[in-house]
Design an enzyme around this catalytic site. Structure first.
Site, PDB file in Angstrom:
ATOM      1  N   TYR A  81      -9.449   5.289   7.292  1.00  0.00           N
ATOM      2  CA  TYR A  81      -9.623   5.678   8.691  1.00  0.00           C
ATOM      3  C   TYR A  81     -10.713   6.752   8.701  1.00  0.00           C
ATOM      4  O   TYR A  81     -10.500   7.827   8.135  1.00  0.00           O
ATOM      5  CB  TYR A  81      -8.339   6.292   9.252  1.00  0.00           C
ATOM      6  CG  TYR A  81      -7.222   5.304   9.539  1.00  0.00           C
ATOM      7  CD1 TYR A  81      -6.406   4.802   8.528  1.00  0.00           C
ATOM      8  CD2 TYR A  81      -6.960   4.896  10.849  1.00  0.00           C
ATOM      9  CE1 TYR A  81      -5.368   3.924   8.804  1.00  0.00           C
ATOM     10  CE2 TYR A  81      -5.928   4.016  11.139  1.00  0.00           C
ATOM     11  CZ  TYR A  81      -5.136   3.529  10.119  1.00  0.00           C
ATOM     12  OH  TYR A  81      -4.116   2.652  10.398  1.00  0.00           O
ATOM     13  N   HIS A 120       0.851  -1.195   0.000  1.00  0.00           N
ATOM     14  CA  HIS A 120       0.000   0.000   0.000  1.00  0.00           C
ATOM     15  C   HIS A 120       0.885   1.243   0.000  1.00  0.00           C
ATOM     16  O   HIS A 120       1.725   1.403   0.876  1.00  0.00           O
ATOM     17  CB  HIS A 120      -0.894   0.016   1.243  1.00  0.00           C
ATOM     18  CG  HIS A 120      -2.070  -0.908   1.138  1.00  0.00           C
ATOM     19  ND1 HIS A 120      -3.155  -0.839   1.965  1.00  0.00           N
ATOM     20  CD2 HIS A 120      -2.325  -1.915   0.266  1.00  0.00           C
ATOM     21  CE1 HIS A 120      -4.042  -1.766   1.620  1.00  0.00           C
ATOM     22  NE2 HIS A 120      -3.547  -2.435   0.598  1.00  0.00           N
ATOM     23  N   TYR A 134       3.883   6.579   9.903  1.00  0.00           N
ATOM     24  CA  TYR A 134       3.062   5.403   9.586  1.00  0.00           C
ATOM     25  C   TYR A 134       3.895   4.308   8.919  1.00  0.00           C
ATOM     26  O   TYR A 134       3.748   3.123   9.218  1.00  0.00           O
ATOM     27  CB  TYR A 134       1.896   5.816   8.679  1.00  0.00           C
ATOM     28  CG  TYR A 134       0.783   4.794   8.632  1.00  0.00           C
ATOM     29  CD1 TYR A 134      -0.269   4.853   9.552  1.00  0.00           C
ATOM     30  CD2 TYR A 134       0.789   3.767   7.703  1.00  0.00           C
ATOM     31  CE1 TYR A 134      -1.279   3.916   9.535  1.00  0.00           C
ATOM     32  CE2 TYR A 134      -0.223   2.817   7.677  1.00  0.00           C
ATOM     33  CZ  TYR A 134      -1.257   2.900   8.595  1.00  0.00           C
ATOM     34  OH  TYR A 134      -2.255   1.955   8.574  1.00  0.00           O
ATOM     35  N   PRO A 150      -4.180   0.300  18.638  1.00  0.00           N
ATOM     36  CA  PRO A 150      -3.886  -0.184  17.280  1.00  0.00           C
ATOM     37  C   PRO A 150      -4.014   0.867  16.170  1.00  0.00           C
ATOM     38  O   PRO A 150      -3.647   0.581  15.027  1.00  0.00           O
ATOM     39  CB  PRO A 150      -4.919  -1.302  17.072  1.00  0.00           C
ATOM     40  CG  PRO A 150      -5.984  -1.056  18.074  1.00  0.00           C
ATOM     41  CD  PRO A 150      -5.384  -0.331  19.213  1.00  0.00           C
ATOM     42  N   LYS A 203       1.155  -0.075  15.020  1.00  0.00           N
ATOM     43  CA  LYS A 203       2.559  -0.121  15.447  1.00  0.00           C
ATOM     44  C   LYS A 203       2.944  -1.321  16.302  1.00  0.00           C
ATOM     45  O   LYS A 203       4.130  -1.629  16.427  1.00  0.00           O
ATOM     46  CB  LYS A 203       2.897   1.159  16.247  1.00  0.00           C
ATOM     47  CG  LYS A 203       2.958   2.394  15.400  1.00  0.00           C
ATOM     48  CD  LYS A 203       4.203   2.401  14.534  1.00  0.00           C
ATOM     49  CE  LYS A 203       4.140   3.422  13.446  1.00  0.00           C
ATOM     50  NZ  LYS A 203       4.054   2.876  12.088  1.00  0.00           N
TER      51      LYS A 203
END
Ligand SMILES: Cc1cc2nc3c(=O)[nH]c(=O)nc-3n(C[C@H](O)[C@H](O)[C@H](O)COP(=O)(O)OP(=O)(O)OC[C@H]3O[C@@H](n4cnc5c(N)ncnc54)[C@H](O)[C@@H]3O)c2cc1C
Length: 394
Positions: free
Chosen positions: A201, A72, A387, A292, A296
């Protein structure tokens, strides 16, 4: 029994540490309190940082990840009426991979078993004895009910948040920093092709929602719920209705499918330091937990054992203790960075309980933050490098 490194726990941190050591000719014995079937079926994380993929590849367990994992290059952030993409490659030159923790675990167990290395499944009463001496031991009762002792040069505590390792370190030596969040994640695994190419998200007044995936046939989705909510309150229909409402966008439809697994997980940030006491070294969830939202937890476990494997190899093979002496401080630097990012993502995306007197103000701050992070190149780069894990090399 006698070994160079005794490892408690066969989650990703224990298994990967054993493999990193085995590649350097260092022996280890793993003691695990669950069965192999249980460990291989435990559904958890699925987003792997760029550097973690490199570590797994170097460890000889990257083949299936590269074949079946989904790369991704970005992520979607959403709030009512808006869905905006952050391009990781544009922002920081790195990507993440979607590949289930269950699959990483299976790959690592397979390589260990095919190399004839030991894992003692279904052990009970595990204890670490003499960690502050030169002769630490792991004691346990084996699957046949026989007491066993493993004499070790070093012990790695890789037994997760509820394991026996962390409590072995005296409370006078340990310090704990933690935050318990006023919400939890209801997660489902569903047999349906993802309705999105990359993770979504979504901020929504009813609560956060997230669309992730494990493969091109299996989706993973989450809803923010109250920490004391009961999974029995959530029928499949109610879950899919909630997901559709919170992720709604004109021209986009969420496809539903049979639910394979569902559970509620409380959310907390927790760091216990130091990560070493004498000859006992903690790694992964045994020492720290993150919510979560930042994806990580698994990556931190991989980062810890990458450092610990190198440190133990140097101590065992060259008699040099510099790296084992600096392990705790080195690992904690990344732990705190990831703890901060996970807290920041969680704070930006989860709607505060309506009883919070500042709820209206906080919600507007969250929307403003989402708008900023998806419209400023600098802010997007900050999110992307955290990220993908680009901010600190492995
Ligand atoms: C429900 C859930 C969802 C998650 N989702 C995500 C996510 O989306 N993204 C993300 O990055 N992270 C996520 N995480 C976190 C991630 O899964 C963990 O950070 C990761 O599993 C840590 O690996 P570990 O090997 O350190 O610990 P664990 O995976 O917990 O492994 C510890 C092992 O030790 C064993 N053990 C425990 N006690 C003993 C004992 N006394 N004796 C012997 N063995 C013992 C356990 O059975 C287990 O096999 C999630 C965690 C949970 C619980």
């Amino acid at each position: 029994m006698r070994t160079q490194v005794g490892i408690v726990g066969s989650g990703p941190s224990g298994l990967l540490l054993a493999q990193i050591l085995a590649q350097q000719g260092i022996e280890s014995i793993i003691v695990e309190n669950r069965s192999r079937e249980y460990v291989e079926a435990r559904v958890r994380a699925g987003v792997i940082e760029h550097g973690a993929v490199d570590v797994l590849t170097r460890a000889g367990v990257g083949d299936r990840l590269h074949r079946e994992g989904l790369r991704h290059d970005g992520v979607h952030l959403q709030w009512p009426g808006e869905r905006r993409r952050i391009d990781f490659v544009d922002a920081c030159g790195q990507s993440v991979w979607v590949y289930g923790q269950t699959e990483i675990t299976k790959d690592l167990i397979n390589i260990r078993v095919s190399d004839g290395q030991q894992i003692h499944w279904e052990a009970s009463d595990t204890a670490i004895v003499g960690a502050d001496t030169d002769h630490p031991q792991i004691t346990f009762v084996d699957v046949d009910g026989k007491p066993q002792t493993v004499e070790c040069d070093y012990v790695a505590g890789c037994d997760g948040f509820h394991g026996a390792s962390r409590p072995t370190i005296p409370e006078s030596v340990r310090s704990v920093a933690q935050r318990v969040y006023p919400f939890a994640w209801l997660g489902i695994l569903a047999e349906v092709a993802p309705s999105t190419d990359e993770l979504i998200y979504a901020w929504h007044p009813d609560g956060f929602a997230m669309h992730s995936m494990r493969s091109d046939k299996v989706s993973r989705l989450y809803l923010q719920v109250a920490p004391d909510d009961d999974i029995a309150n959530w029928s499949d229909d109610r879950i899919w209705d909630g997901l559709s409402t919170r992720m709604a966008l004109d021209g986009w439809t969420l496809q539903s499918g049979p639910t394979l697994e569902k559970s509620i997980t409380p959310m907390r940030s927790f760091v216990s330091s130091p990560m070493r006491w004498g000859r006992l070294f903690l790694a992964g969830d045994a020492s720290h937990i993150v919510p979560p939202t930042g994806a990580k937890g698994l990556n931190l476990a991989i980062a810890d054992v990458t450092k610990l494997g190198a440190a133990l190899a140097m101590a065992i093979q060259q008699g040099k203790v510099d790296l084992i002496d600096s392990y705790s401080d080195d690992a904690l630097r990344r732990v705190w960075q990831s703890t901060h990012f996970s807290w920041w993502m969680t704070s930006m995306l989860h709607t505060p309980p309506s009883a919070d007197p500042d709820a209206a103000f906080l919600r507007q701050m969250q929307i403003t933050q989402l708008d900023y992070v998806t419209s400023s190149t600098a802010a997007a780069a900050g999110l992307a490098e955290n990220y993908t894990g680009a901010v600190l090399p492995y």
